[in-house]
Write a protein that holds these residues in place. Structure first.
Motif, PDB file in Angstrom:
ATOM      1  N   ILE A  11      44.010  40.050 -16.782  1.00 17.78           N
ATOM      2  CA  ILE A  11      42.948  39.330 -16.075  1.00 17.78           C
ATOM      3  C   ILE A  11      43.153  39.418 -14.557  1.00 17.78           C
ATOM      4  N   ILE A  12      44.400  39.271 -14.114  1.00 14.17           N
ATOM      5  CA  ILE A  12      44.685  39.369 -12.680  1.00 14.17           C
ATOM      6  C   ILE A  12      44.352  40.765 -12.169  1.00 14.17           C
ATOM      7  N   ILE A  15      40.653  41.059 -11.634  1.00 15.41           N
ATOM      8  CA  ILE A  15      40.229  40.395 -10.396  1.00 15.41           C
ATOM      9  C   ILE A  15      40.587  41.240  -9.179  1.00 15.41           C
ATOM     10  N   GLY A  18      38.368  44.169  -8.928  1.00 13.87           N
ATOM     11  CA  GLY A  18      37.036  43.736  -8.518  1.00 13.87           C
ATOM     12  C   GLY A  18      36.961  43.545  -7.015  1.00 13.87           C
ATOM     13  N   VAL A  19      38.035  42.974  -6.436  1.00 13.63           N
ATOM     14  CA  VAL A  19      38.115  42.810  -4.979  1.00 13.63           C
ATOM     15  C   VAL A  19      38.210  44.172  -4.308  1.00 13.63           C
ATOM     16  N   CYS A 236      46.083  44.519  -3.560  1.00 12.70           N
ATOM     17  CA  CYS A 236      45.217  44.926  -4.673  1.00 12.70           C
ATOM     18  C   CYS A 236      45.821  46.070  -5.486  1.00 12.70           C
ATOM     19  N   SER A 240      48.379  45.379  -8.854  1.00 14.81           N
ATOM     20  CA  SER A 240      47.605  45.733 -10.039  1.00 14.81           C
ATOM     21  C   SER A 240      48.258  46.871 -10.820  1.00 14.81           C
ATOM     22  N   THR A 262      36.282  43.695 -17.254  1.00 13.10           N
ATOM     23  CA  THR A 262      35.650  42.550 -16.603  1.00 13.10           C
ATOM     24  C   THR A 262      35.735  42.640 -15.082  1.00 13.10           C
ATOM     25  N   SER A 263      36.518  43.604 -14.575  1.00 18.38           N
ATOM     26  CA  SER A 263      36.578  43.815 -13.125  1.00 18.38           C
ATOM     27  C   SER A 263      35.201  44.153 -12.575  1.00 18.38           C
ATOM     28  N   PHE A 266      33.580  40.857 -11.683  1.00 18.22           N
ATOM     29  CA  PHE A 266      34.154  40.328 -10.441  1.00 18.22           C
ATOM     30  C   PHE A 266      33.704  41.151  -9.240  1.00 18.22           C
ATOM     31  N   ILE A 270      31.520  39.676  -6.144  1.00 18.15           N
ATOM     32  CA  ILE A 270      32.109  39.702  -4.800  1.00 18.15           C
ATOM     33  C   ILE A 270      31.248  40.528  -3.851  1.00 18.15           C
TER      34      ILE A 270
END
Length: 313
Positions: A11-12, A15, A18-19, A236, A240, A262-263, A266, A270
């Motif tokens: 999950i991290i 995210i 996604g950033v 990032c 990751s 799921t990225s 996000f 964003i």
């Protein structure tokens, strides 16, 4: 490290990527995609090797490996696998993705990355001998339908123009990242994870730098953009790439890939918040459709044959 930490790591990663998807869009206004990728992966490699050389390294390894069986020896075959993951995931994939991102919105690019999980599943079927259930066909259809509509602007743009080319480049990057994710499964149980990830990003960064140099690309970046570049490379990308290995070790490559997808959500959110890019209802609809496809594919575990041991602790 148990399954909980595997899921949390995935999950991290979602995210962070996604950033990364969004912030790269800003830097592409100053750098060529290949030059940007070269700088990001090189920064990540330097940071990972600095951690490995630091006094904190043994303590960090003790924490992340405390409940897992890991291997110390790295064989010649492991190095070949590592080189392939570097070529696929740290050279070809980012080069395709950033070139595609340079031509389409960050929102569409983020949503299109959902198709990576489709490739991961197909690789599992053909190379890991996973079986396909009737419900899986429905999941495949939802993922493909969503990708097609996002690539062609809701079927309004079927011509081979810049927008479609950019979308196809992003989809192509997803294929090579899925190859990277699948192969990483065979390296995820190694103890010296910072050496492996540092070498992988270093190989990718070096190759991209050489290509950029021969293309005569510029690496000049305004000073006010340097903190952004450092954040992408040191936070990032570095974190990751390590967490991906941990997640794949604990919950398997296909489950990590499904969570990683799921990225795109996000990234789209964003991009909408930071860049002010439009987030249309139809984009959300087809993004949700792709997520439904993922849920259908992974309902009841979908653990088959060669991948079963991915999920064992």
């Amino acid at each position: 490290m148990d399954r909980f930490w595997g899921y949390l790591s995935a999950i991290i990663v979602a995210i962070l990527f996604g950033v990364w998807f969004t912030l790269d869009k800003i830097l592409l206004g100053y750098l060529h995609p290949l030059a940007l990728a070269a700088m990001v992966y090189t920064l990540a490699s330097i940071f990972l090797f600095l951690i490995r050389l630091s006094p904190l390294h043994p303590h960090i390894l003790e924490i992340i490996h405390r409940e897992s069986k890991v291997e110390i020896h790295i064989s010649r075959r492991n190095y070949i696998t590592l080189f392939l993951t570097a070529i696929f995931g740290a050279v070809i994939a980012p080069a395709l993705y950033l070139n595609g991102l340079n031509q389409i919105t960050a929102v569409n690019a983020a949503l299109l990355t959902n198709v990576e999980i489709l490739f991961i599943i197909l690789l599992g079927i053909f190379f890991l001998k996973e079986k396909v259930k009737p419900k899986d066909i429905v999941g495949f259809a939802f993922l493909l339908l969503g990708a097609i509509f996002l690539s062609t602007n809701n079927l309004q743009d079927l011509s081979f123009d810049q927008n479609l080319v950019g979308s196809l480049l992003v989809v192509g990057s997803c294929f090579f990242w899925s190859m990277d994710t699948t192969l990483t499964k065979f390296l995820s149980n190694k103890r010296d994870i910072f050496f492996i990830t540092g070498l992988k990003t270093g190989i990718g960064g070096l190759i991209l730098f050489i290509i950029s140099f021969f293309m005569g690309l510029s690496f000049k970046l305004p000073l006010d953009m340097v903190p952004l570049l450092l954040f992408i490379g040191l936070v990032c990308m570095s974190f990751s790439i390590v967490l991906i290995y941990l997640a794949i070790r604990e919950i398997g490559s296909t489950r990590t890939g499904s969570i990683f997808s799921t990225s795109s959500l996000f990234g789209a959110l964003i991009a909408f918040i930071v860049l002010g890019e439009p987030l249309k209802a139809t984009q959300l609809l087809f993004g949700v459709l792709m997520f439904v496809g993922i849920l259908i594919l992974y309902k009841d575990g979908n653990v088959k044959n060669g991948t079963k041991r991915d999920y064992e602790t």
